[in-house]
Design a protein around this motif. Sequence first.
Motif, PDB file in Angstrom:
ATOM      1  N   SER A   1      16.698  -1.869  15.458  1.00 23.70           N
ATOM      2  CA  SER A   1      17.885  -1.145  15.260  1.00 23.70           C
ATOM      3  C   SER A   1      17.237   0.221  14.978  1.00 23.70           C
ATOM      4  N   ALA A   2      17.735   0.662  15.507  1.00 22.58           N
ATOM      5  CA  ALA A   2      17.854   2.000  14.810  1.00 22.58           C
ATOM      6  C   ALA A   2      18.391   2.818  13.705  1.00 22.58           C
ATOM      7  N   GLY A   3      19.169   1.487  12.843  1.00 23.97           N
ATOM      8  CA  GLY A   3      19.350   2.077  12.254  1.00 23.97           C
ATOM      9  C   GLY A   3      18.462   1.431  10.991  1.00 23.97           C
ATOM     10  N   LEU A   4      17.999   0.004  10.987  1.00 23.84           N
ATOM     11  CA  LEU A   4      16.888  -0.268  10.309  1.00 23.84           C
ATOM     12  C   LEU A   4      15.811   0.881  10.258  1.00 23.84           C
ATOM     13  N   VAL A   5      14.969   1.227  10.898  1.00 25.28           N
ATOM     14  CA  VAL A   5      14.108   2.375  10.923  1.00 25.28           C
ATOM     15  C   VAL A   5      14.218   3.692  10.361  1.00 25.28           C
ATOM     16  N   LEU A   6      15.655   4.287  10.592  1.00 25.94           N
ATOM     17  CA  LEU A   6      16.171   5.070   9.559  1.00 25.94           C
ATOM     18  C   LEU A   6      15.891   5.141   8.263  1.00 25.94           C
ATOM     19  N   ARG A   7      16.686   3.874   8.165  1.00 20.11           N
ATOM     20  CA  ARG A   7      17.065   3.995   6.731  1.00 20.11           C
ATOM     21  C   ARG A   7      15.355   3.800   6.073  1.00 20.11           C
ATOM     22  N   ILE A   8      14.674   2.974   6.861  1.00 13.51           N
ATOM     23  CA  ILE A   8      13.013   2.823   5.875  1.00 13.51           C
ATOM     24  C   ILE A   8      12.621   4.180   5.920  1.00 13.51           C
ATOM     25  N   GLY A   9      12.964   5.274   7.238  1.00 13.47           N
ATOM     26  CA  GLY A   9      12.358   6.476   7.471  1.00 13.47           C
ATOM     27  C   GLY A   9      12.570   7.401   5.546  1.00 13.47           C
ATOM     28  N   LEU A  10      14.126   7.504   6.206  1.00 15.15           N
ATOM     29  CA  LEU A  10      14.600   7.941   4.666  1.00 15.15           C
ATOM     30  C   LEU A  10      14.218   7.481   3.255  1.00 15.15           C
ATOM     31  N   THR A  11      14.171   6.580   3.541  1.00 20.38           N
ATOM     32  CA  THR A  11      13.296   6.119   1.596  1.00 20.38           C
ATOM     33  C   THR A  11      12.479   6.840   2.017  1.00 20.38           C
ATOM     34  N   VAL A  12      11.254   6.387   2.534  1.00 22.00           N
ATOM     35  CA  VAL A  12      10.018   6.347   2.557  1.00 22.00           C
ATOM     36  C   VAL A  12       9.598   7.835   2.569  1.00 22.00           C
ATOM     37  N   LEU A  13      10.163   9.242   3.268  1.00 22.93           N
ATOM     38  CA  LEU A  13      11.110  10.288   2.837  1.00 22.93           C
ATOM     39  C   LEU A  13      11.255  10.932   1.363  1.00 22.93           C
ATOM     40  N   ALA A  14      12.333  10.022   1.044  1.00 20.17           N
ATOM     41  CA  ALA A  14      12.699  10.679  -0.241  1.00 20.17           C
ATOM     42  C   ALA A  14      11.386   9.731  -1.285  1.00 20.17           C
ATOM     43  N   ALA A  15      10.912   8.475  -0.810  1.00 21.03           N
ATOM     44  CA  ALA A  15      10.047   8.301  -2.050  1.00 21.03           C
ATOM     45  C   ALA A  15       8.606   8.617  -1.927  1.00 21.03           C
ATOM     46  N   ALA A  16       8.197   9.468  -1.280  1.00 21.24           N
ATOM     47  CA  ALA A  16       6.570  10.267  -1.134  1.00 21.24           C
ATOM     48  C   ALA A  16       6.946  11.572  -1.697  1.00 21.24           C
ATOM     49  N   SER A  17       8.676  12.318  -1.808  1.00 22.34           N
ATOM     50  CA  SER A  17       8.560  13.436  -2.482  1.00 22.34           C
ATOM     51  C   SER A  17       8.659  13.459  -3.297  1.00 22.34           C
ATOM     52  N   ALA A  18       9.360  12.467  -3.880  1.00 19.67           N
ATOM     53  CA  ALA A  18       9.688  12.527  -5.675  1.00 19.67           C
ATOM     54  C   ALA A  18       8.174  11.559  -6.073  1.00 19.67           C
ATOM     55  N   LEU A  19       7.685  11.305  -5.728  1.00 16.15           N
ATOM     56  CA  LEU A  19       6.404  10.873  -5.849  1.00 16.15           C
ATOM     57  C   LEU A  19       5.347  12.211  -6.148  1.00 16.15           C
ATOM     58  N   LEU A  20       5.800  13.327  -5.228  1.00 19.99           N
ATOM     59  CA  LEU A  20       4.848  14.389  -4.673  1.00 19.99           C
ATOM     60  C   LEU A  20       5.262  15.408  -6.205  1.00 19.99           C
ATOM     61  N   LEU A  21       6.286  15.081  -6.789  1.00 17.76           N
ATOM     62  CA  LEU A  21       7.652  16.213  -7.716  1.00 17.76           C
ATOM     63  C   LEU A  21       6.593  15.229  -8.685  1.00 17.76           C
ATOM     64  N   ALA A  22       6.685  14.267  -9.330  1.00 13.86           N
ATOM     65  CA  ALA A  22       5.961  13.798 -10.328  1.00 13.86           C
ATOM     66  C   ALA A  22       4.761  13.665 -10.458  1.00 13.86           C
ATOM     67  N   ILE A  23       3.881  13.887  -9.397  1.00 14.36           N
ATOM     68  CA  ILE A  23       2.380  14.281  -9.826  1.00 14.36           C
ATOM     69  C   ILE A  23       1.783  16.380 -10.427  1.00 14.36           C
ATOM     70  N   THR A  24       3.395  16.714  -9.408  1.00 14.15           N
ATOM     71  CA  THR A  24       2.770  17.986 -10.316  1.00 14.15           C
ATOM     72  C   THR A  24       3.076  18.662 -11.941  1.00 14.15           C
ATOM     73  N   VAL A  25       4.791  17.334 -11.349  1.00 13.21           N
ATOM     74  CA  VAL A  25       4.933  17.704 -13.172  1.00 13.21           C
ATOM     75  C   VAL A  25       3.971  17.207 -14.049  1.00 13.21           C
ATOM     76  N   VAL A  26       3.496  16.101 -13.585  1.00 10.20           N
ATOM     77  CA  VAL A  26       2.267  16.143 -14.858  1.00 10.20           C
ATOM     78  C   VAL A  26       0.618  16.641 -14.818  1.00 10.20           C
ATOM     79  N   GLY A  27       0.429  17.506 -13.538  1.00 13.37           N
ATOM     80  CA  GLY A  27      -0.294  18.469 -13.260  1.00 13.37           C
ATOM     81  C   GLY A  27      -1.261  17.812 -13.320  1.00 13.37           C
ATOM     82  N   TRP A  28      -1.479  17.228 -11.918  1.00  8.41           N
ATOM     83  CA  TRP A  28      -2.273  16.109 -11.717  1.00  8.41           C
ATOM     84  C   TRP A  28      -2.355  16.452  -9.781  1.00  8.41           C
ATOM     85  N   SER A  29      -2.276  17.624  -9.553  1.00 11.06           N
ATOM     86  CA  SER A  29      -2.344  18.065  -8.304  1.00 11.06           C
ATOM     87  C   SER A  29      -3.678  18.254  -7.057  1.00 11.06           C
TER      88      SER A  29
END
Length: 334
Positions: A178-206
């Motif tokens: 279903s499109a809904g399942l793919v959309l939920r997975i995609g949005l979750t990955v989008l947010a998780a990867a962006s949040a992890l990028l922010l976390a490593i940037t904050v700790v200075g490990w870029s």
Amino acid sequence: MLLICRIVQGVGAASTAMTFAIIRDLFSETTARAKIANVVVAINVVTVIAPTAGAALLTIGGWRSIYAIQAGIGALLFPAVLLGFAESARIDPANRLAPEAVIRSYGRVLTHPISLAYILVGAAGGATVFAYVTGSSLFFIGVAGLQPGQYGLIFSACSATVMSGALLDGRLGRRGISAGLVLRIGLTVLAAASALLLAITVVGWSQPAVVAALLMAVALAFGMTMPNIMNATMQPLPDIAGAVGAAAGSIQLTAGAASSGLVAVLFDGRSAHSMATVMATSSMLALVAYWLLARPAERRVHSQALEAPAATEGAANAQGCALPWRKHTDQVAL
């Protein structure tokens, strides 16, 4: 004069937003999802090829040669579209360009709970990618010290990852996912990867390799989600798909321009913090908009659709029960 001509060129280029509307006019939901994924792939193929082609033209014939090639391509496309495209819109030709009809169409788009919700989801997702497009060059070239050619390889890899996400979505759709399942997975990955990028940037490990890997994850998620977002946005209003596509494109590009500006203004010259912050915020907004706006709106509309036949059936049953009683009463009266 160059800027004026660029504005006119942009107005013409905006017509490509109708591509998604034409697809929605011609194909059903599942097929349209795959066709939109193909368009996303084509857009990113061009994104990979265009910088290299532009650099080659710049070297061979100067900057004017780029516009000469664009003029030639436009001259070829014009008769192809004029003669090869039949009208797909199911709108009364007499009222199509009437101002009141146009305003009424946009009003329907912006007041429809499902379409508006998915427009906001797409705008936040697009803002995430625009923040990456602006901030990645600032970080990789200005902070990490990579050469423009090296950065071009990273950018091309991310564009290829967007293509992979869109192709994956099309394949999953053909397999019945279903499109809904793919959309939920995609949005979750989008947010998780962006949040992890922010976390490593904050700790200075870029580390450049880690940042590049996370940006590719964002690109993959964007490729998976965008065809489904566009399809879900247009699905409730197929009769005015053109207005839906235009409104969605305008709002998404406005959000993208705002996120790009924020990344540039907040850039500190030392880290990817501005890019990561805007990406994390935008991706979280996309996820929140989906769960708090789009999903509840879909449930309400679905429940109303189920209640309407039930109410009609109940009224019909009540009427059917009343008819024998009325017939018996008439016989007694006689």
